[in-house]
Design an enzyme around this catalytic site. Structure first.
Site, PDB file in Angstrom:
ATOM      1  N   GLY A   3      14.019 -23.026  -1.753  1.00  0.00           N
ATOM      2  CA  GLY A   3      15.076 -23.983  -1.472  1.00  0.00           C
ATOM      3  C   GLY A   3      15.283 -24.894  -2.657  1.00  0.00           C
ATOM      4  CB  SER A   4      17.055 -26.122  -4.804  1.00  0.00           C
ATOM      5  OG  SER A   4      16.287 -25.040  -5.262  1.00  0.00           O
ATOM      6  CG  ASN A   5      17.011 -31.486  -2.256  1.00  0.00           C
ATOM      7  OD1 ASN A   5      17.446 -31.049  -1.204  1.00  0.00           O
ATOM      8  ND2 ASN A   5      15.805 -32.034  -2.360  1.00  0.00           N
ATOM      9  CG  ASN A  54      18.447 -24.843  -0.162  1.00  0.00           C
ATOM     10  OD1 ASN A  54      17.518 -25.637  -0.180  1.00  0.00           O
ATOM     11  ND2 ASN A  54      18.811 -24.161  -1.235  1.00  0.00           N
TER      12      ASN A  54
END
Length: 795
Positions: free
Chosen positions: A238-240, A512
Site C-alpha cells: 500500500g501507500s500514501n 490505495n
C-alpha cells in the site's frame, strides 16, 4: 595492479586480466575527462550519509553497471537468492518444502520452481525486450555485467549469509528478464501460482457411481479472505501520496509527500540512489531490487510517488466444458481443446540420487487454468476457469522510468505513461511551476461496463466481483475478449486517453482507494469499472481526506507541516469507535473488559512510541471490526469520509460480541507478558532485527497514515507486535530557485547485510522521527561525502 585509495582521488577497482587492454583504453579516456567526470565506459560511485550511492556515467549501460555494483555491495546475498528463484532452482538449493518468496507471496520452493518452469518463456521475453528502447536494453546489459563484476571482485569476501555458497552464481540476461517478469506479474498470475499448479482435470466418474452432491454455496466473506491471503484484495503493498499545488503552498511551488508501504525484506525493498548522465539525466530517489532506475523520486523540476491502484490486472474466464470431456471447452458453441504442457524439476532423492518431479500445466485461449477453491472456482465436469494476466511480458516499465527521470513538468510525466508501462500503480506528482497531478495510467484490461454486463458468467461467479473484487467473464463467448481500442499501444489494454487524470493547483491524494477519492471536488467521467469504483475500503483514505483539509486550515503548506502531519500517527478508527465504547464502559460485564476500558480511557488515540494503551485498541479492533452489524452508523456512499462510524452497542447481541472481543484482547496482551498501559514503543518492534528499536505507526485496519504492520497478519505474542512492512521510504520534496529541496527516511536502511553499518541505521532515525536532507546538488554531495569515490571501468 592495485591503486591505493585516497580522500582526494577516486578508488579504481582493477578488472580481471582478460580485460586489461580494454580497461587500459577506458582508463586513459577517463583520465582525459577531468576530475570527478567519468570517462567513456567508466562510472563513478560516491557515497554520502547513510551509504547513499551517487552514480555518474556517460551512458545508460555504464550507469546500470555502477548501480548493480553499488547495490551488490549492500545486498548481494538477497540478489543471489532472487537469482535462484529466477533459475527455478530453489528446491534443489534450499529444499522443496522450505518456503521462498515469489513476488508478494511465500510459497513452498517446489511450487515456486514449477511456476517458474511453467510461466517463464525466455524466447517470448527476449522478443518483448527487443521491442524496448536501445537505452532500456543497455540498462539491462549493464546491470548484468555490473553484478557479475562485483562477484568476480569480491567472491572471497561476500557476507556470511552467502559466502562460499554454490548457489551464488553470475547473472545472465535471460535471468535478469525473469526477475523483471516476476515484478510485473506479482499482482496477477504469480499471486495465484499455487492455483495454476493445482488446476488439474477431474477424474472420470464410474458410471456405477452415485451422482456427486451439489456444491455447497460459496461463503463470499471467505472468498474475499482468500483473495486477501494471496495479496489480491487489500494488498500488503500500500501507500500514501499527497501532491500540493501553488494555491496552497507557502513557496508557491509544488510539494510532494511520498509514503510507500512496502515489505521490509525481500526484493521489493527500496534502495536509495542518485543517478546522473551529465547533460542527459539527473534523478534521485529509490528503486526496487535489481531495477537500475528511480521508481519514486525527483529531478530538478518535478517530484513523484506511486501508490498501488485499484485497477484490475487480470480477468478470469469461466469455461463451459464439453460434456464428457473436461479438457475441452466451448466458444460460440464450438469445442476447443485445452493445451497441456509438462514441466519438470530434478531433485535429490532420499537415497541421494536425482529424481524427477513432473507436473502438467493446462491452458486455454484465455490463458492458464487456475483454481481458487475457497472462492468456489474449481475444475469440475461442467466448468473450469482460466486467467489472462495483462502484465505478462510487460517490459515497458524501464522506458517509462527513463522518461520520468527527464521530465520537466507533471504534464511530461503524464505523457511518459502513454506506453502503459506502469504495471499496478497510480502516480502522484508536483512540479516547480506549482501543478499537482494524480493519474492512474496503469495496466488494465480493456473491459467496459457494458461488456461486464454482457459477459456475465454464472450467478455464483458473478457474485465474486462485488464480494471479492474478482472479475469473471463468460469464456463461452468470443466477444468477451478484451476490447481493442486503436489508441492503445498494447492491444487489449485501456489507453491513456480513457484513464483517470487530474491536474490541480490545490491538492490531490491517494491511499490505495480508487480515483474517485482523489479530491472532494474532482470528478471523472467515462472510466471503466475495471479501473475503480465508488467503494471505499481503506481507513487511511478517510484519514487523508480528514487530515489534509485540517492541515490546510492552519495555513499554507510547508514540508515541515507535511512531515508533522504524517507523523502525528492519529488513529482514525479510534476516533470514530472509542467514544461510543467508553460511553458503554459503565456496562462492561467482566473484569477484563473493565480493565480494557480503563486502558483505552488513558490512551491519547495516537500511535506514538510513548502512547499508552494503543496496543489494546489494536488487538481489540483486529477482531471486533469483523463483527456483523458492528457500526452504529453504516456506510453511506453520500458520506464516505464520515461513515461507517460508532459502535452499535444498543443491540444486545452486538454488544456482547464487542465485550467478548475486548476480553480476548486483554487476555492476549496479558498472556503475552505485556501490561495494558505499556507504551507502544515497548511493544512494537521491527522483525528484521533483534535490536530493540521502538516503532511508531499503526496497522492498515486502524487507519493510521504512518502504516506499519505484518505481511502475514498476526496478533500480539511474547515478542510483542513485530513489524515487517509499512512505511518504507518516505520523502517530502519541494523546489527553490536552485532546484529540488528534499528530505527523506529509508526506514530500514540500505543494506540487508547485518554486518553493514547501513543495515538498520535509518530505522533508528525513523524511530526518532529525524528526516535527512538528501544531497542532490554537488556542494551538498561534497559536504555529506563518506569514504572514497569508487571508479569502475566497464569492459
Amino acid at each position: 595492479m592495485t591503486v591505493t585509495p585516497s580522500r582526494s582521488s577516486p578508488r579504481a577497482i582493477p578488472l580481471p586480466a582478460s580485460a586489461a587492454a580494454l580497461a587500459l583504453a577506458a582508463l586513459l579516456a577517463g583520465c582525459a575527462s577531468g576530475p570527478g567526470m567519468p570517462g567513456e565506459r567508466s562510472v563513478t560511485v560516491t557515497r554520502t550519509t547513510y551509504g547513499i550511492p551517487h552514480v555518474t556515467a556517460r551512458d545508460p549501460e555504464s550507469l546500470a553497471y555502477g548501480v548493480a555494483y553499488a547495490y551488490a555491495q549492500d545486498n548481494v546475498c538477497m540478489t543471489a537468492d532472487s537469482l535462484v528463484t529466477a533459475r527455478g532452482e530453489r528446491s534443489a538449493t534450499f529444499g522443496p518444502k522450505t518456503t521462498g518468496l515469489l513476488g508478494r507471496r511465500y510459497l513452498p520452493n517446489q511450487q515456486i520452481d514449477l511456476f517458474v518452469a511453467a510461466h517463464m518463456n525466455d524466447a517470448a521475453l527476449e522478443g518483448a525486450w527487443a521491442q524496448t528502447s536501445a537505452e532500456t536494453q543497455a540498462l539491462a546489459r549493464g546491470y548484468v555485467a555490473g553484478y557479475n563484476r562485483f562477484l568476480a571482485d569480491n567472491a572471497a569476501t561476500l557476507p556470511e549469509a552467502c559466502r562460499g555458497k554454490p548457489w551464488v552464481q553470475p547473472m545472465t540476461l535471460p535471468q535478469y528478464r525473469r526477475l523483471a517478469e516476476v515484478v510485473a506479474v506479482q499482482a496477477g498470475i504469480a499471486a495465484l501460482a499455487d492455483g495454476m499448479l493445482g488446476a488439474q482435470p477431474p477424474r472420470p466418474t464410474p458410471k456405477t457411481a452415485q451422482a456427486p452432491a451439489a456444491a455447497a454455496p460459496v461463503d463470499l466473506a471467505d472468498a474475499a479472505q482468500a483473495l486477501r491471503d494471496v495479496g489480491l484484495l487489500d494488498s500488503p503493498l500500500g501507500s500514501n501520496a499527497w501532491a500540493f499545488g501553488k494555491d496552497v503552498t507557502a513557496n508557491g511551488s509544488g510539494m510532494l509527500l511520498g509514503n510507500p508501504h512496502f515489505p521490509w525484506s525481500g526484493p521489493n525493498r527500496f534502495y536509495e540512489m542518485h543517478l546522473t548522465i551529465p547533460g542527459q539525466m539527473d534523478v534521485m530517489g529509490v528503486g526496487i531490487g535489481t531495477y537500475p532506475m528511480v521508481s519514486i523520486g525527483f529531478n530538478k523540476d518535478v517530484a513523484w510517488s506511486h501508490t498501488v491502484s485499484t485497477g484490475k490486472r487480470f480477468t478470469l474466464y469461466e469455461l463451459t466444458l464439453v460434456d464428457g470431456d473436461p479438457t475441452s471447452y466451448l466458444v460460440d458453441g464450438q469445442p476447443e481443446k485445452m493445451s497441456a504442457r509438462q514441466v519438470s524439476l530434478t531433485l535429490p532423492g532420499a537415497d541421494g540420487k536425482p529424481q524427477t518431479v513432473q507436473h502438467t500445466v493446462w491452458s486455454s485461449r484465455w490463458g492458464p487454468l487456475v483454481i481458487i477453491p475457497r472462492a468456489g472456482l474449481t475444475w469440475n465436469a461442467k466448468t473450469a476457469y482460466a486467467l489472462r494476466d495483462a502484465n505478462t511480458g510487460n517490459t515497458r516499465m524501464m522506458d517509462t522510468a527513463l522518461a520520468f527521470a527527464r521530465a520537466r513538468s507533471v504534464q511530461d510525466l503524464h505523457r511518459a505513461q502513454k506506453n502503459l508501462g506502469m504495471p499496478w500503480v497510480n502516480t502522484l506528482a508536483a512540479d516547480r511551476q506549482g501543478t499537482a497531478m494524480y493519474a492512474d495510467v496503469s495496466v488494465v484490461p480493456d473491459v467496459d461496463a457494458a461488456q461486464l454486463t454482457r459477459c456475465t458468467p454464472s450467478q455464483a461467479a458473478a457474485a465474486l466481483r462485488a464480494a471479492a473484487g474478482l472479475v469473471v467473464l463468460n469464456g463461452a463467448r468470443a466477444d468477451c475478449a478484451w476490447q481493442q481500442d486503436p489508441r492503445s499501444p498494447v492491444p487489449g489494454l485501456i489507453p491513456i486517453e480513457r484513464m483517470p487524470v487530474a491536474f490541480r493547483s490545490d491538492w490531490v491524494h491517494n491511499s490505495n482507494d480508487s480515483f474517485y477519492y482523489t479530491h472532494p471536488g474532482q470528478t471523472f467521467d467515462g472510466i471503466s469499472p475495471m479501473v475503480g469504483d465508488t467503494s471505499l475500503s481503506r481507513p487511511r483514505t478517510r484519514a487523508g481526506l480528514t487530515e489534509i483539509p485540517e492541515m490546510l486550515g492552519r495555513g499554507k503548506v510547508t514540508p515541515t507541516a507535511i512531515q508533522s502531519q504524517l507523523f502525528q500517527n492519529r488513529n482514525f478508527m479510534a476516533s470514530v469507535i472509542v467514544p461510543d465504547l467508553l460511553r458503554a464502559c459503565t456496562q462492561a460485564p467482566t473484569p477484563e473488559s473493565r480493565d480494557g476500558c480503563a486502558a483505552l480511557k488513558g490512551w491519547d488515540r495516537h500511535n506514538h512510541i510513548e502512547s499508552r494503551g494503543a496496543h489494546v485498541f489494536r488487538e481489540f479492533w483486529r477482531t471486533a471490526r469483523n463483527i456483523p452489524g458492528i457500526y452504529r452508523v453504516p456506510f453511506d456512499p453520500q458520506q464516505p469520509v464520515a461513515t461507517p462510524a460508532g459502535l452499535n452497542m444498543a443491540d444486545a447481541a452486538t454488544a456482547a460480541k464487542v465485550w467478548a472481543a475486548l476480553d480476548s484482547a486483554v487476555k492476549a496482551i496479558r498472556g503475552s507478558g505485556f501490561a495494558l498501559d505499556a507504551t507502544l514503543g515497548s511493544v512494537q518492534r521491527p522483525d528484521i532485527t533483534e535490536e530493540a528499536i521502538a516503532l511508531h505507526g499503526g496497522e492498515e485496519f486502524e487507519g493510521v497514515l504512518n502504516n506499519l504492520g505484518r505481511q502475514e497478519p498476526a496478533p500480539i505474542t511474547a515478542r510483542g507486535l513485530r513489524i515487517d512492512y509499512g512505511t518504507s521510504y518516505v520523502q517530502t520534496v519541494t523546489f527553490d530557485s536552485n532546484g529540488p529541496v528534499a528530505q527523506a527516511i529509508l526506514t530500514y536502511g540500505q543494506s540487508t547485510n547485518p554486518a553493514s553499518p547501513h543495515a538498520n541505521d535509518q530505522l533508528r532515525e525513523f524511530s526518532a522521527r529525524r528526516w535527512h536532507s538528501l544531497p542532490f546538488h554537488p556542494a551538498d554531495i561534497a559536504r555529506q561525502r563518506v569514504g572514497d569515490t569508487l571508479t569502475l571501468v566497464r569492459p
